[in-house]
Design a protein around this motif. Structure first.
Motif: not given
Length: 305
Positions: A95-101, A148-155
């Motif tokens: 999910t962190k990598e998805l946000v970065r992309i 945690a999964w949902e919170d990480l995608a918030r950006p």
């Protein structure tokens, strides 16, 4: 739906394969993000990600939608401390990598569907959960993972992209997941209630799951959490009785709580506990379920190839 370019992580899993098949039938181009890319074909492009040399954003400009499903299966093996770490870390890192992309793209996608699960609602036998209710405290492993999964995608939403969290229930299909394991005792004439039978099973037929994902992509008013469940959850006792009726098998041999806890350890909470979850947002936005009733869903599965 007009022609789209749609990127999928976790595209080789049970849900990812079903989604890819349907989207290809509709004529879209699919980009599968994977650690092990295969040769491309006319309608599927494989893109390396989650490796040191991968730069997936260079190949994803102009993608209309992302579907993020990647994460280690909760069904494989016992939930040892190491396995629980893998389950959580796989969702955190991808999910962190998805946000970065998404943040790296000059042309942002119209929508990102970042998967979650009804496990976010914890273990509650008395309350009915729709998307607009506050979440209970995270009291167990699965609810902690989902939050945690949902919170990480918030950006992604902060970047102005419509973000949907499909909170997936128990998916019914012959292709894998829980149902083949649930039906097997009945096939062998040994089916019965698991635990005390009062726990809720918030289920969804695989065809409705796929349709709801596509519905979320197509419907601009759908954002935030989206319960991917049928309108009529069942208790475990009624669920088992319905399997027996559809298969013309008896429902008689119970699996007591202590036996399941002994066999499965902490993972036994998947079948021994659950919450009553309803798809309020899908219904309010006009989605029509193919399979609203469990007996119809199971009959369709049993008659499928």
């Amino acid at each position: 739906m007009d022609y789209m370019k749609i990127a999928i992580t976790g595209g080789t899993g049970m849900i990812g394969q079903a989604l890819t098949k349907r989207l290809l039938e509709q004529g879209h181009h699919i980009y599968i993000l994977t650690r092990h890319p295969k040769a491309n074909d006319a309608h599927v492009t494989y893109i390396k990600w989650m490796t040191e040399d991968a730069k997936p954003e260079q190949h994803l400009e102009g993608v209309d939608a992302f579907i993020h499903l990647a994460g280690a299966s909760i069904n494989d093996g016992r939930w040892t401390d190491e396995r629980k770490r893998v389950i959580l870390d796989s969702r955190v890192s991808t999910t962190k990598e998805l946000v970065r992309i998404v943040e790296a793209l000059d042309q942002k996608p119209n929508v990102v569907l970042s998967a979650s699960a009804v496990g976010i609602y914890g273990q509650d036998r008395h309350q009915t959960f729709s998307e607009d209710q506050p979440l209970p405290p995270t009291a167990d492993f699965l609810s902690h993972v989902c939050v945690a999964w949902e919170d990480l995608a918030r950006p992604i939403a902060d970047a102005g992209v419509r973000l949907v969290h499909p909170r997936i229930g128990v998916v019914l299909t012959k292709a894998g997941g829980a149902y083949p394991l649930m039906r097997l005792p009945y096939v062998l004439f040994g089916g019965g209630t698991m635990g005390d039978g009062k726990q809720w099973v918030s289920w969804v037929h695989i065809d409705d799951l796929v349709d709801l994902f596509i519905f979320a992509i197509e419907t601009p008013t759908v954002e935030g959490p989206l319960n991917i469940t049928a309108p009529h959850p069942e208790t475990m006792r009624r669920f088992g009785q319905t399997i027996g009726k559809v298969l013309h098998r008896p429902h008689w041999l119970p699996a007591p709580r202590f036996a399941l806890e002994l066999a499965l350890g902490e993972k036994s909470t998947i079948v021994l506990e659950g919450a009553r979850v309803v798809p309020k947002k899908a219904l309010e936005n006009g989605y029509k379920f193919r399979y609203a009733e469990l007996k119809d869903a199971l009959r369709a599965i049993e008659h499928s190839n």
